[in-house]
Design a protein around this motif. Structure first.
Motif, PDB file in Angstrom:
ATOM      1  N   ASN B  21       0.813  -1.225   0.000  1.00 23.84           N
ATOM      2  CA  ASN B  21       0.000   0.000   0.000  1.00 23.84           C
ATOM      3  C   ASN B  21       0.841   1.268   0.000  1.00 23.84           C
ATOM      4  N   ALA B  22       1.987   1.232   0.677  1.00 22.81           N
ATOM      5  CA  ALA B  22       2.791   2.454   0.805  1.00 22.81           C
ATOM      6  C   ALA B  22       3.256   2.934  -0.568  1.00 22.81           C
ATOM      7  N   ALA B  23       3.811   2.009  -1.366  1.00 22.57           N
ATOM      8  CA  ALA B  23       4.280   2.404  -2.698  1.00 22.57           C
ATOM      9  C   ALA B  23       3.111   2.852  -3.568  1.00 22.57           C
ATOM     10  N   TYR B  24       2.012   2.113  -3.477  1.00 22.94           N
ATOM     11  CA  TYR B  24       0.840   2.465  -4.287  1.00 22.94           C
ATOM     12  C   TYR B  24       0.345   3.872  -3.953  1.00 22.94           C
ATOM     13  N   LEU B  25       0.172   4.151  -2.657  1.00 26.84           N
ATOM     14  CA  LEU B  25      -0.323   5.465  -2.245  1.00 26.84           C
ATOM     15  C   LEU B  25       0.663   6.570  -2.594  1.00 26.84           C
ATOM     16  N   SER B  26       1.957   6.292  -2.410  1.00 26.09           N
ATOM     17  CA  SER B  26       2.969   7.305  -2.723  1.00 26.09           C
ATOM     18  C   SER B  26       2.890   7.717  -4.179  1.00 26.09           C
ATOM     19  N   LYS B  27       2.766   6.714  -5.035  1.00 19.85           N
ATOM     20  CA  LYS B  27       2.700   6.997  -6.459  1.00 19.85           C
ATOM     21  C   LYS B  27       1.481   7.866  -6.761  1.00 19.85           C
ATOM     22  N   GLU B  28       0.361   7.536  -6.151  1.00 20.62           N
ATOM     23  CA  GLU B  28      -0.853   8.321  -6.373  1.00 20.62           C
ATOM     24  C   GLU B  28      -0.704   9.744  -5.843  1.00 20.62           C
ATOM     25  N   LEU B  29      -0.165   9.879  -4.642  1.00 20.90           N
ATOM     26  CA  LEU B  29      -0.040  11.206  -4.035  1.00 20.90           C
ATOM     27  C   LEU B  29       0.927  12.081  -4.828  1.00 20.90           C
ATOM     28  N   THR B  30       1.994  11.448  -5.348  1.00 17.81           N
ATOM     29  CA  THR B  30       2.971  12.199  -6.132  1.00 17.81           C
ATOM     30  C   THR B  30       2.306  12.870  -7.329  1.00 17.81           C
ATOM     31  N   THR B  31       1.340  12.195  -7.942  1.00 19.00           N
ATOM     32  CA  THR B  31       0.676  12.804  -9.101  1.00 19.00           C
ATOM     33  C   THR B  31      -0.112  14.031  -8.704  1.00 19.00           C
ATOM     34  N   LEU B  32      -0.419  14.185  -7.430  1.00 18.19           N
ATOM     35  CA  LEU B  32      -1.122  15.389  -6.963  1.00 18.19           C
ATOM     36  C   LEU B  32      -0.142  16.447  -6.460  1.00 18.19           C
TER      37      LEU B  32
END
Lengths: 417, 417
Positions: B21-32
């Motif tokens: 989850n950490a990598a997944y969420l990080s990737k998503e947050l980075t796009t914001l």
């Protein structure tokens, strides 16, 4: 003893790679009875890294760092630990020689920034990196043990297995002996394992019992601790018998060797050679066997027969057979195995044909597989019905191939011996 | 805005599951455009969890919790956030109705402990769970935004996609757009990248520039933020030009597709077929191409010619050539590529021969490789000198094969078009 695992690297915080090291290390440390209370990931920022290191050192006795040991100035693990502990960084001759040798082998000279990878903390024990450049190390200060490991799993995992675990075992247990036994199973799901062994896992004390699933194979590691080697051995044997009484039919071997290594060993022991005809698996069986050194003694080669034209022209499968039965058939698998055995002049021919997906083929759904094993006096066809992605179906088919080869070689050995 | 991702669960600290989850969420947050500065994993222990929450709240504006929302008394995320923020826990009618419906559908009645999953923090916005029972939520306090998500990725990911991301977008951006471009390179080391792009990486603002190495391939992601799409495009193009002016000779493509996918695409686009003769690589090239669906259009098959007998008998390499030049030679590579092209009746033949190690062969050290690409009017031999493990040498050889194929197909396209 309580531990904290600190992953260093902005690429982790950007989600570019997953931190698989934390789970891997936790599992290993657990077998030593070390409690892991936190995993931390922090980026390549000097202030935030230092703050993370300082607060971790307040909480834990054992700090394990992964990553941040590379040659760039973003790699700050050693520098930060040096700052926090006061241990100076010095060049390690042996590590420097290893790095120089690494470059010499490529006909290159070491760049200045790569020399940074030869820096170690004064007083640290060094773990050589057999799969890369950055060495690992362990430093003891008053209250804390500091361990630094390279980030890439393919460098970290062998270093943990070959150097860190024996090192920690020596540090932690002086008299107590730790002994492990690995039991290997195939074709059994994780939930089936849970169902069958639930009470053993729930009530484990000594030995501990740890199942580990990976791509259709399950390893169960039994670990015993105690002063008396004979008693340790007895406890392990007892637990092994209990486990096999429940899931023995999926058992294929004991120890470090996996399916492909055991196939390689058994072929070598019985002085037999094998060749492959691969449609569905597209070369994966050949690649699996040849990834072992010395494979040339048992595997002279194979044919990847992805198209029907190659099946017909290179492996002499009659057009009539393909028209009548299709390429996805037991008849085709049998002929491929027989003919590749003859073409390559070997003892055993093995073939794989089927539908990897995502689309159906010849009216069969993805996961329909026919595999054949041909010896001079007998050809066996084994149909499989698998689920999963393309890569998954192909990978598991090759494992089924190895599993059935092992069973056949085993029977032969019993008959002959 | 800076964020911290806190995974809650003792199973993570035991290494029983990986925290994807950490990598997944990080990737998503980075796009914001949200910076993630820490990932934390902490177990189901009330004191350690509370301490972790308190220190995270001191560092970050946005705290995202994953896990610990289940029905058991070990699930402590909501309870701990309630304690730290002072927000009381109340039953949420809508969530309770969803849970009741979930049980009704299964013909069961809700157990008492499952009612705990209907508790939310007063004042929180609720994210429904379309794939499980525990709802997600977001609570704003003076300094901090608290977001709680369920742990299982198959519940978390759809919740993030369907509810959290739109929610954060609404909260953060009224107008700004984010755009990325991925540039792909081969045959360039990480330290070489660092050397060439150091100043760009050091001084990055908008666009940001992030190199990511994996097995000999390097991706560089450029990300731009801004209100004006045209200006965003211009900034990306400008940075791309700058990067390519420095390391353009290693560039092979742009976007999500890797070497093997581009080879597959180009072959398909030019209506050409290819076959392989593999000694050194033992089937890895074939397996690499056939792991893509639709490979049968461009790859009818190949021969794994591990032994000299197979090179001679199946691929018609003259015994004399093998005696004079050896199997590890440019002459042998050329003949293998030509003959497999003819045998399989394709447009391009590619071959790999060499020493994978660990032992030398025919007087050559491990890493000595000859690769050949044969077309009807021309055969090119490419010698390589690689270092690394057996698997490493084989893997990189196949990538070099794809890289040179791409260059040849590219030239051909320029000539033809």
């Amino acid at each position: 003893m309580n531990a904290e695992i600190i992953a260093v690297g902005s690429e982790l915080l950007l989600g570019q790679i997953e931190n698989s090291n934390a789970a891997y290390l936790s599992k290993e440390l657990t077998t030593l009875g070390i409690n892991v209370y936190h995993h931390i990931t922090v980026g390549d920022n000097p202030d935030r890294l230092q703050a993370a290191v300082e607060s971790a050192a307040e909480r834990a006795d054992l700090l394990i760092f992964t990553g941040g040991l590379g040659p760039t100035k973003d790699d700050l693990t050693k520098e930060t630990v040096a700052k926090v502990t006061g241990a100076p960084l010095i060049y390690d001759d042996e590590t420097e020689q290893r790095i120089l040798a690494y470059y010499a082998k490529r006909g290159q000279t070491m760049t200045v920034n790569n020399r940074k990878q030869a820096l170690i903390l004064e007083g640290a024990d060094v773990f050589p990196n057999d799969h890369g450049m950055a060495c690992g190390m362990s430093l003891k200060t008053d209250k804390t043990q500091w361990i630094m490991l390279p980030g890439p799993p393919k460098e970290l995992q062998p270093m943990v297995e070959d150097y860190l675990m024996p090192y920690l075992r020596r540090e932690l247990y002086t008299n107590e002996k730790i002994e492990s036994k690995i039991l290997r199973f195939f074709d059994i799901g994780e939930s089936k394992i849970a169902e069958e062994l639930d009470d053993l896992i729930e009530n484990q004390t000594n030995p501990t019992i740890a199942p580990l699933a990976s791509e259709g194979e399950i390893k169960i590691r039994l670990t015993v601790k105690g002063d008396d080697p004979a008693e340790n051995g007895r406890l392990l044997e007892e637990m092994k018998t209990e486990v096999l009484s429940r899931i023995g039919k999926y058992f294929y071997g004991e120890g470090e060797k996996d399916l492909r290594e055991l196939v390689n060993d058994r072929l070598r022991a019985s002085n037999q050679t094998i060749a492959s005809a691969e449609s569905l698996t597209g070369g994966l069986f050949a690649e699996t066997l040849t990834s072992l050194s010395g494979a040339s003694d048992v595997f002279p080669g194979g044919v990847v027969c992805y198209s029907n034209a190659v099946k017909e022209n290179v492996l002499s499968v009659p057009r009539k057979l393909l028209d009548e039965h299709g390429a996805v058939s037991g008849a085709c698998a049998a002929r491929l195995a027989e003919n590749v055995r003859k073409l390559m002049d070997v003892d055993i021919g093995i073939s794989f044909t089927g539908v990897a997906g995502p689309d159906p083929l010849e009216g069969h759904e993805p996961g329909v597989v026919f595999m054949a094993i041909s010896q001079i006096d007998d050809t066996t066809v084994i149909p499989l019905n698998l689920a999963g992605s393309r890569r998954n179906i192909s990978g598991r088919t090759v494992k089924y191939g190895c599993f059935h080869l092992l069973k056949i070689l085993e029977k032969q050995r019993e008959k002959d011996g």
